[in-house]
Design an enzyme around this catalytic site. Structure first.
Site, mmCIF file in Angstrom:
data_model
loop_
_atom_site.group_PDB
_atom_site.id
_atom_site.type_symbol
_atom_site.label_atom_id
_atom_site.label_comp_id
_atom_site.label_asym_id
_atom_site.label_seq_id
_atom_site.Cartn_x
_atom_site.Cartn_y
_atom_site.Cartn_z
ATOM 1 N N LYS A 188 34.475 33.481 39.349
ATOM 2 C CA LYS A 188 33.997 32.146 39.705
ATOM 3 C C LYS A 188 34.370 31.194 38.578
ATOM 4 C CE LYS A 188 30.066 31.315 41.805
ATOM 5 N NZ LYS A 188 28.622 31.072 42.109
ATOM 6 N N ASP A 218 19.182 29.893 48.739
ATOM 7 C CA ASP A 218 20.370 29.717 49.580
ATOM 8 C C ASP A 218 20.733 31.048 50.235
ATOM 9 O OD1 ASP A 218 22.330 28.162 50.742
ATOM 10 O OD2 ASP A 218 23.740 28.341 49.081
ATOM 11 N N GLY A 226 31.227 26.464 42.207
ATOM 12 C CA GLY A 226 32.510 26.875 41.687
ATOM 13 C C GLY A 226 33.440 27.458 42.722
ATOM 14 N N VAL A 233 35.912 30.526 43.722
ATOM 15 C CA VAL A 233 35.985 31.958 43.457
ATOM 16 C C VAL A 233 37.397 32.453 43.742
ATOM 17 C CG1 VAL A 233 34.982 34.227 43.890
ATOM 18 C CG2 VAL A 233 33.556 32.176 44.099
#
Length: 406
Positions: A142, A236, A125, A127
């Protein structure tokens, strides 16, 4: 020559194994929320091979708020299909449309928020910095498009599920509310001052060890919380997903590609940032069963810490991701420079995180027993004052440059 071909074949296999999970990222539609914010550009899939067999370049990169105790049922990524996604979103929609801040709760919709500026991009997404009109609260929102793609919707659900359930963890960015419409999902989060990736680029010098020590305590606690309380692995971990506020608080964010752990193993090879990927994710012992555990995130943490401590990415001077991944597999793990005055236990902590054999690499509980972690768990370090000084230096340098610009 043969070893180079073997490496190329392994990396090609890696690309094939994650292609289905990331197919949507190649064809993701632009997002237009009609809030005077730019459209979200199409994101490139991680580890995309080019026509020469190489990999595409890695694009490197004080109000008291009351947490919103939203909850939703557990999500099993392996069994979610279209109807299940819709059902889960319907569950969440019953609890959304509310914003909790300053001890008050407000009913909100997309018209309740106004865009102030762009903050960046997450795993799934765009932000945006936004202001809640009624309360004046500034938020990081987001914005995600609900597409017809199952994998993209899984990412949205995963991100929502993690942040909504983690309201009681002080080391994870807090969700203050969410808006779900038939076409969009907005997650309203507390605004933090910056991410560590942007910070080191502004700082243009290494982050002091004592500051990193407090960052380590926060991030390891966040990762351990996700694993112990929700059976989730981040997948991540990198400086751009570590946030810092003016009070000196460090928090973890962006859970779109987090993975549910089954018997403590992640069973899918979702994309992450290639530059921080652990060796066992690049070249798994069993390519047909690419399971790995939280020690892959420990490696990513180690790479991030070396980058913060030196001010440089440890695999620098690489022209593309293929070269980075090749060096991860073929070279000894990065280490802290010996003549920079780092403490013995910091050297040891980095060496533990960046142990190439994942069977010998520690998990979170072991890291939390390390002398470096224990020292900074109790040490008094004024991260807020350090950050204020850094921002003062940045503003001063920017002002000088403006005065000298014709």
């Amino acid at each position: 020559m043969s070893s180079s071909l073997d490496l190329r074949q392994k990396l090609n296999q890696l690309q094939i194994s994650i292609q289905d999970e990331n197919r949507a990222r190649k064809e993701r539609p632009s997002i237009d929320f009609n809030l005077e914010s730019p459209k979200m550009p199409r994101q490139r899939p991680a580890l995309q091979l080019n026509h020469n067999g190489g990999l595409s370049p890695h694009a490197r990169r004080d109000k008291k708020q009351v947490q919103m105790p939203l909850t939703c049922g557990p999500i099993n990524r392996s069994t979610i299909d279209g109807p299940e996604i819709d059902r889960k979103l319907q569950e969440i929609m019953k609890q959304t449309g509310l914003l909790t801040t300053e001890g008050k709760r407000y009913h909100i919709n997309v018209e309740s928020l106004e865009s102030i500026g762009e903050l960046g991009f997450g795993s799934c997404g765009h932000v945006i910095r936004m202001r809640h009109k009624e309360s004046g609260t500034i938020l990081a929102v987001k914005q995600m498009r609900r597409s017809g793609n199952k994998e993209e919707n899984k990412r949205i659900l995963m991100d929502l599920d993690v942040v909504l359930k983690s309201h009681n963890c002080p080391f994870i960015v807090q969700c203050l509310g969410a808006i779900v419409t038939p076409s969009e999902v907005w997650i309203c989060m507390e605004q933090m001052a910056t991410c560590l990736d942007k910070l080191i680029k502004k700082l243009r010098e290494p982050v002091p060890e004592q500051i990193i020590g407090k960052m380590v305590v926060a991030i390891v606690n966040a990762l351990n919380y996700l694993k112990e309380k929700h059976g989730v692995m981040h997948r991540d971990v990198k400086p751009s997903n570590m946030l810092l506020d003016e009070k000196g608080v460090v928090k973890l964010c962006d859970f779109g590609i987090s993975g549910r752990l089954v018997d403590s193993k992640a069973r899918t090879r979702s994309a992450g940032c290639a530059a921080y990927m652990a060796p066992e994710r690049i070249d798994p012992p069993d390519p047909n069963n690419p399971d790995y555990d939280v020690r892959a995130d420990v490696w990513s943490l180690g790479i991030s810490l070396v980058e913060l401590a030196t001010g440089e990415f440890p695999y620098k001077n690489c022209t593309n991701d293929f070269e980075v991944l090749a060096r991860v597999l073929s070279e000894d793990p990065p280490r802290l420079p010996l003549k920079r005055g780092f403490s013995v236990d910091f050297h040891s902590f980095i060496q533990c995180c960046l142990t190439k054999d994942y069977n010998k690499r520690p998990k979170y509980k072991q890291l939390m027993e390390h002398s470096f972690f224990k020292r900074y768990l109790v040490a008094r370090v004024d991260v807020a004052s350090w950050f204020a000084l850094v921002m003062y230096k940045v503003r001063t340098q920017s002002s000088r440059q403006d005065r000298h610009t014709p």
